[in-house]
Design a protein around this motif. Structure first.
Motif, PDB file in Angstrom:
ATOM      1  N   TYR A  82       0.842  -1.193   0.000  1.00  0.00           N
ATOM      2  CA  TYR A  82       0.000   0.000   0.000  1.00  0.00           C
ATOM      3  C   TYR A  82       0.875   1.239   0.000  1.00  0.00           C
ATOM      4  N   ASP A  83       0.453   2.246  -0.757  1.00  0.00           N
ATOM      5  CA  ASP A  83       1.168   3.508  -0.686  1.00  0.00           C
ATOM      6  C   ASP A  83       0.220   4.678  -0.417  1.00  0.00           C
ATOM      7  N   TYR A  84      -0.995   4.606  -0.988  1.00  0.00           N
ATOM      8  CA  TYR A  84      -1.903   5.747  -0.911  1.00  0.00           C
ATOM      9  C   TYR A  84      -3.330   5.212  -0.918  1.00  0.00           C
ATOM     10  N   THR A  85      -4.179   5.700  -0.020  1.00  0.00           N
ATOM     11  CA  THR A  85      -5.476   5.067   0.165  1.00  0.00           C
ATOM     12  C   THR A  85      -6.417   5.219  -1.036  1.00  0.00           C
ATOM     13  N   ARG A  86      -6.208   6.242  -1.850  1.00  0.00           N
ATOM     14  CA  ARG A  86      -7.032   6.293  -3.076  1.00  0.00           C
ATOM     15  C   ARG A  86      -6.785   5.053  -3.930  1.00  0.00           C
ATOM     16  N   SER A  87      -5.526   4.589  -3.922  1.00  0.00           N
ATOM     17  CA  SER A  87      -5.161   3.424  -4.747  1.00  0.00           C
ATOM     18  C   SER A  87      -5.406   2.092  -4.042  1.00  0.00           C
ATOM     19  N   GLY A  88      -5.280   2.082  -2.741  1.00  0.00           N
ATOM     20  CA  GLY A  88      -5.470   0.829  -2.019  1.00  0.00           C
ATOM     21  C   GLY A  88      -5.354   1.038  -0.527  1.00  0.00           C
ATOM     22  N   ASN A  89      -6.157   0.302   0.230  1.00  0.00           N
ATOM     23  CA  ASN A  89      -6.158   0.420   1.689  1.00  0.00           C
ATOM     24  C   ASN A  89      -6.484  -0.956   2.261  1.00  0.00           C
ATOM     25  N   PRO A  90      -5.776  -1.389   3.313  1.00  0.00           N
ATOM     26  CA  PRO A  90      -5.981  -2.765   3.809  1.00  0.00           C
ATOM     27  C   PRO A  90      -7.420  -3.064   4.235  1.00  0.00           C
ATOM     28  N   THR A  91      -8.099  -2.091   4.846  1.00  0.00           N
ATOM     29  CA  THR A  91      -9.480  -2.357   5.279  1.00  0.00           C
ATOM     30  C   THR A  91     -10.368  -2.556   4.053  1.00  0.00           C
ATOM     31  N   ARG A  92     -10.129  -1.713   3.055  1.00  0.00           N
ATOM     32  CA  ARG A  92     -10.931  -1.839   1.823  1.00  0.00           C
ATOM     33  C   ARG A  92     -10.623  -3.154   1.109  1.00  0.00           C
ATOM     34  N   THR A  93      -9.345  -3.512   1.063  1.00  0.00           N
ATOM     35  CA  THR A  93      -8.966  -4.769   0.396  1.00  0.00           C
ATOM     36  C   THR A  93      -9.665  -5.953   1.064  1.00  0.00           C
ATOM     37  N   HIS A  94      -9.696  -5.912   2.377  1.00  0.00           N
ATOM     38  CA  HIS A  94     -10.336  -7.016   3.088  1.00  0.00           C
ATOM     39  C   HIS A  94     -11.811  -7.119   2.693  1.00  0.00           C
ATOM     40  N   LEU A  95     -12.483  -5.978   2.675  1.00  0.00           N
ATOM     41  CA  LEU A  95     -13.897  -5.951   2.275  1.00  0.00           C
ATOM     42  C   LEU A  95     -14.050  -6.466   0.846  1.00  0.00           C
ATOM     43  N   GLU A  96     -13.174  -6.027  -0.047  1.00  0.00           N
ATOM     44  CA  GLU A  96     -13.301  -6.423  -1.458  1.00  0.00           C
ATOM     45  C   GLU A  96     -13.124  -7.931  -1.618  1.00  0.00           C
ATOM     46  N   ARG A  97     -12.208  -8.511  -0.865  1.00  0.00           N
ATOM     47  CA  ARG A  97     -12.021  -9.969  -0.954  1.00  0.00           C
ATOM     48  C   ARG A  97     -13.212 -10.706  -0.382  1.00  0.00           C
ATOM     49  N   HIS A  98     -13.739 -10.151   0.698  1.00  0.00           N
ATOM     50  CA  HIS A  98     -14.905 -10.780   1.317  1.00  0.00           C
ATOM     51  C   HIS A  98     -16.070 -10.753   0.337  1.00  0.00           C
ATOM     52  N   LEU A  99     -16.249  -9.613  -0.325  1.00  0.00           N
ATOM     53  CA  LEU A  99     -17.338  -9.484  -1.294  1.00  0.00           C
ATOM     54  C   LEU A  99     -17.131 -10.389  -2.504  1.00  0.00           C
ATOM     55  N   ALA A 100     -15.884 -10.479  -2.971  1.00  0.00           N
ATOM     56  CA  ALA A 100     -15.617 -11.331  -4.144  1.00  0.00           C
ATOM     57  C   ALA A 100     -16.060 -12.760  -3.851  1.00  0.00           C
ATOM     58  N   LYS A 101     -15.778 -13.199  -2.650  1.00  0.00           N
ATOM     59  CA  LYS A 101     -16.153 -14.553  -2.231  1.00  0.00           C
ATOM     60  C   LYS A 101     -17.679 -14.724  -2.244  1.00  0.00           C
ATOM     61  N   ILE A 102     -18.365 -13.726  -1.702  1.00  0.00           N
ATOM     62  CA  ILE A 102     -19.816 -13.812  -1.575  1.00  0.00           C
ATOM     63  C   ILE A 102     -20.530 -13.621  -2.914  1.00  0.00           C
ATOM     64  N   MET A 103     -19.903 -12.838  -3.793  1.00  0.00           N
ATOM     65  CA  MET A 103     -20.538 -12.553  -5.080  1.00  0.00           C
ATOM     66  C   MET A 103     -20.096 -13.544  -6.160  1.00  0.00           C
ATOM     67  N   ASN A 104     -19.398 -14.605  -5.761  1.00  0.00           N
ATOM     68  CA  ASN A 104     -18.895 -15.611  -6.713  1.00  0.00           C
ATOM     69  C   ASN A 104     -18.083 -14.956  -7.822  1.00  0.00           C
ATOM     70  N   ALA A 105     -17.214 -14.038  -7.431  1.00  0.00           N
ATOM     71  CA  ALA A 105     -16.424 -13.277  -8.392  1.00  0.00           C
ATOM     72  C   ALA A 105     -14.944 -13.496  -8.114  1.00  0.00           C
ATOM     73  N   SER A 106     -14.104 -13.195  -9.117  1.00  0.00           N
ATOM     74  CA  SER A 106     -12.674 -13.262  -8.835  1.00  0.00           C
ATOM     75  C   SER A 106     -12.194 -11.929  -8.291  1.00  0.00           C
ATOM     76  N   ARG A 107     -12.966 -10.877  -8.564  1.00  0.00           N
ATOM     77  CA  ARG A 107     -12.542  -9.577  -8.064  1.00  0.00           C
ATOM     78  C   ARG A 107     -13.753  -8.699  -7.759  1.00  0.00           C
ATOM     79  N   ALA A 108     -13.730  -8.058  -6.598  1.00  0.00           N
ATOM     80  CA  ALA A 108     -14.769  -7.091  -6.258  1.00  0.00           C
ATOM     81  C   ALA A 108     -14.099  -5.759  -5.954  1.00  0.00           C
TER      82      ALA A 108
END
Ligand SMILES: *Cc1c(COP(=O)(O)O)cnc(C)c1O
Length: 456
Positions: A82-108
């Motif tokens: 991570y370098d800058y939260t507009r580009s990426g943030n650990p809390t957001r990444t965690h949510l996105e992975r959780h959603l990808a799993k639930i939405m049957n997606a490879s990426r959320a």
């Protein structure tokens, strides 16, 4: 390598995360760890919704909120995630992975609102591109598409998407996107995602099929499994469940498409904030219990209204003309229903007489809401267009919460009596048929398809 200058944009961060991320847990995932169990097993959705793993240094039970705009780097570019939260943030990444799993997606991907999600999606379009979409689309969707039609050189075809052949015949080599919403709101019309997706693939393989799944949430329907390229929805509704945040989620299985969407999010700066990401993650854990209770309440209310002679639109009722199609795609009927009274003033009196039911736009919240879409959420669509799209001006929408079903029915019944919508007799309640403000008899037919409706 992480992009050292976030203002230059660039999708380097999530690409790297996606590559490192191994659903089977073979690679040690970067912090925060994947949201899936390390044993790689896929559990039932109710379990997956609450199950998250992350490797916080203190073993916190809740995923930490990384309320930080920047992250320190090394000049050697030693693989900082991570370098800058507009580009990426650990809390957001965690949510996105959780959603990808639930939405049957490879990426959320998560952004600041449902409309923000559609904005990101429509930036895939270029001037001259054509979009095929429905008549009864969400008011905000209609507004954004109208704007793009006027200012972005996009040609938007609003057609009857409940007719898959009609969609097929509208798709040409200029069609860049087929934008579907199902069930529609408040008309509760069902769109056959799988059939439309197969027609689109045959006629124009480059057309992107995007589905707004807000009305059902991943709990009840998975558009990607039905052939869509993009599943998006407002996280403000069921995923959050408490009307205390706004969010939009986008899920895909095509990694190149995911990169293009991520590029826009990073370039325009609309990704969800760390705090809201955390709050949304918290809401998602109770999605299953909320939805179960909301659905069972909705079913009882739908039956109550239908049995007393109102024309009710709810895909959980057998009277819904697309009952079979709906249940081929979805695992439950959701918690929004609409009914008609035949008279705008009468509908207004009912809405204003309700006490437990708050007059509010939106849905998906734990508390119950009542609204008149033509006066509220759909007021941004002009009356002429509403009439062309067969939107009854008297339609009342109920968005059912998790309260006690008896209390909800009691309050609705009292509002119906107070507004003069029903005749009260020893046999119980019976909806009255009202035309031009005058009672002309008792409503004859119940159900969506009933011809007796006097609504215009
Ligand atoms: C609410 C809603 C949206 C927009 O989401 P926001 O989070 O309010 O921006 C889009 N589509 C549907 C069907 C919705 O109900």
């Amino acid at each position: 390598m992480a992009s050292p200058d976030p203002s230059k944009g660039g999708p380097s961060l999530p690409t790297k995360l996606v590559q490192k991320f191994d659903l089977d847990g073979h690679d040690l995932p970067p912090s925060p760890a994947s949201s899936s169990p390390r044993n790689g097993r896929k559990y039932a959705l109710a379990t997956e919704l609450v199950y998250t793993e992350h490797n916080d240094q203190y073993n916190s039970s809740s995923v930490p909120i990384y309320q930080s705009a920047t992250f320190k780097q090394t000049l050697s570019g030693g693989g900082e995630e991570y370098d800058y939260t507009r580009s990426g943030n650990p809390t957001r990444t965690h949510l996105e992975r959780h959603l990808a799993k639930i939405m049957n997606a490879s990426r959320a991907l998560v952004v600041s609102s449902g409309m923000g999600a559609l904005d990101v999606i429509t930036r895939l379009l270029k001037p001259g591109d054509e979009v095929v979409t429905g008549l009864d689309v969400y008011g905000g969707t209609n507004r954004l598409l109208t704007y793009l039609g006027k200012n972005g050189g996009i040609i938007v075809h609003h057609i009857d998407t409940t007719n898959a052949e009609c969609v097929r015949d509208t798709i040409t080599d200029k069609t860049a996107m087929v934008l579907l919403e199902t069930p529609t709101n408040p008309l509760m019309q069902v769109v056959d995602i799988a059939t439309i997706a197969s027609y689109a693939r045959a006629k124009n393989p480059s057309a992107i099929i995007a589905v707004d799944n807000t009305m059902l949430s991943p709990m009840l329907q998975n558009p990607l499994d039905l052939g869509a390229d993009i599943h998006y929805e407002s996280g403000t509704k069921y995923l959050s469940g408490h009307h205390d945040l706004m969010a939009g989620v986008i899920a895909v299985n095509d990694s190149a498409l995911g990169e293009r969407l991520y590029f826009t999010i990073n370039a325009s700066g609309c990704a969800l904030s760390p705090f809201d990401s955390w709050l949304l993650l918290r809401g998602i854990k109770t999605l299953s219990v909320r939805m179960e209770k909301q659905q069972s309440n909705t079913m009882r209310i739908a039956q109550f209204l239908e049995s007393h002679g109102f024309r009710v639109r709810y895909p959980g009722l057998k009277s819904h003309p697309q009952y079979e199609l709906f249940h081929k795609m979805a695992r439950g009927a959701g918690a929004v229903l609409a009914f008609e009274t035949g008279d705008i003033k009468l509908s207004e009196r009912i809405v204003e007489s309700a006490r437990l039911w708050a007059i509010s736009v939106s849905f998906g919240c734990v508390n119950s809401l009542i609204s008149m879409p033509c006066r509220m959420s759909h007021a941004s669509i002009d009356p002429k267009t509403r009439a062309e799209r067969n939107m009854p001006e008297d339609i009342i929408r109920l968005c059912v919460g998790i309260e006690d079903a008896e209390d909800l029915i009691d309050d609705l019944q009292r509002a119906l009596v107070q507004a003069g919508a029903v005749r009260v007799s020893l046999d119980g309640l019976q909806a009255l048929r009202i035309e031009d403000g005058h009672t002309v008899g008792e409503a004859e037919g119940a159900g969506f398809g009933a011809a007796a409706s006097s609504s215009s």
